[in-house]
Write an enzyme that holds these catalytic residues in place. Structure first.
Site, short mmCIF file in Angstrom:
data_model
loop_
_atom_site.label_atom_id
_atom_site.label_comp_id
_atom_site.label_asym_id
_atom_site.label_seq_id
_atom_site.Cartn_x
_atom_site.Cartn_y
_atom_site.Cartn_z
CD GLU A 146 -9.41 2.17 -0.28
OE1 GLU A 146 -10.43 1.48 -0.51
OE2 GLU A 146 -9.08 3.13 -1.01
CD GLN A 201 -11.51 2.09 8.31
OE1 GLN A 201 -12.65 1.87 8.73
NE2 GLN A 201 -11.09 3.30 7.97
CD GLU A 240 -10.09 -7.10 3.53
OE1 GLU A 240 -9.11 -6.38 3.27
OE2 GLU A 240 -10.89 -7.49 2.67
CE LYS A 252 -12.57 1.79 -9.52
NZ LYS A 252 -13.62 2.72 -9.08
CG ASP A 253 -15.86 -5.81 -11.63
OD1 ASP A 253 -16.11 -5.06 -10.67
OD2 ASP A 253 -16.57 -5.86 -12.66
NE ARG A 279 16.23 0.14 -3.19
CZ ARG A 279 15.70 0.71 -4.26
NH1 ARG A 279 16.11 1.90 -4.61
NH2 ARG A 279 14.79 0.10 -4.97
CD GLU A 307 -9.44 -4.60 0.32
OE1 GLU A 307 -9.73 -3.61 -0.39
OE2 GLU A 307 -10.08 -5.66 0.29
#
Length: 122
Positions: A28, A32, A34, A94-95, A9, A69
């Site tokens: 994303e 990248q 970050e 999203k915000d 597992r 992120e």
């Protein structure tokens, strides 16, 4: 169908985690950027930190930003999957995810700044 347990597992969970990090890096741009920031700050952390605790704080807050992120990207993916039409709650979700990343970046700046100041500057 039985679930995988024990070391297997952990093995599969690790593979899924790596798959997720690769997907985030591939799809994303914010992730990248970050990661590139982390790649610059990680070696610098060995120079800035004077104790193991300071080093853990410097690196930990950077990892927190990456974690936030990833969660933000997951929220965005689910919202985008649900539909393309405008929805107030989808936009809010999203915000809120973006705000979490923003606060993580503020925390990182505060930790790095505080440790640098405590250690007498660069």
């Amino acid at each position: 169908m039985s679930k995988v347990t024990g070391p297997a597992r952990f093995y599969y969970a690790t593979l899924y985690s790596i798959k997720g990090v690769k997907a985030a890096f591939r799809h994303e741009p914010a992730f990248q950027y970050e990661v590139y920031g982390f790649a610059m700050l990680f070696p610098l952390s060995f120079w800035v930190a004077q104790t193991a605790t300071q080093w853990a704080l410097l690196v930990g807050c950077c990892l927190l930003v990456l974690t936030l992120e990833l969660l933000n990207s997951a929220i965005e993916a689910v919202v985008d999957r649900a539909g393309t039409e405008f929805n107030e709650l989808a936009g809010r979700a999203k915000d809120l995810g973006s705000a979490a990343v923003f606060f993580g970046l503020i925390i990182t700046a505060m930790v790095w700044g505080g440790i640098i100041i405590d250690n007498g500057g660069l």
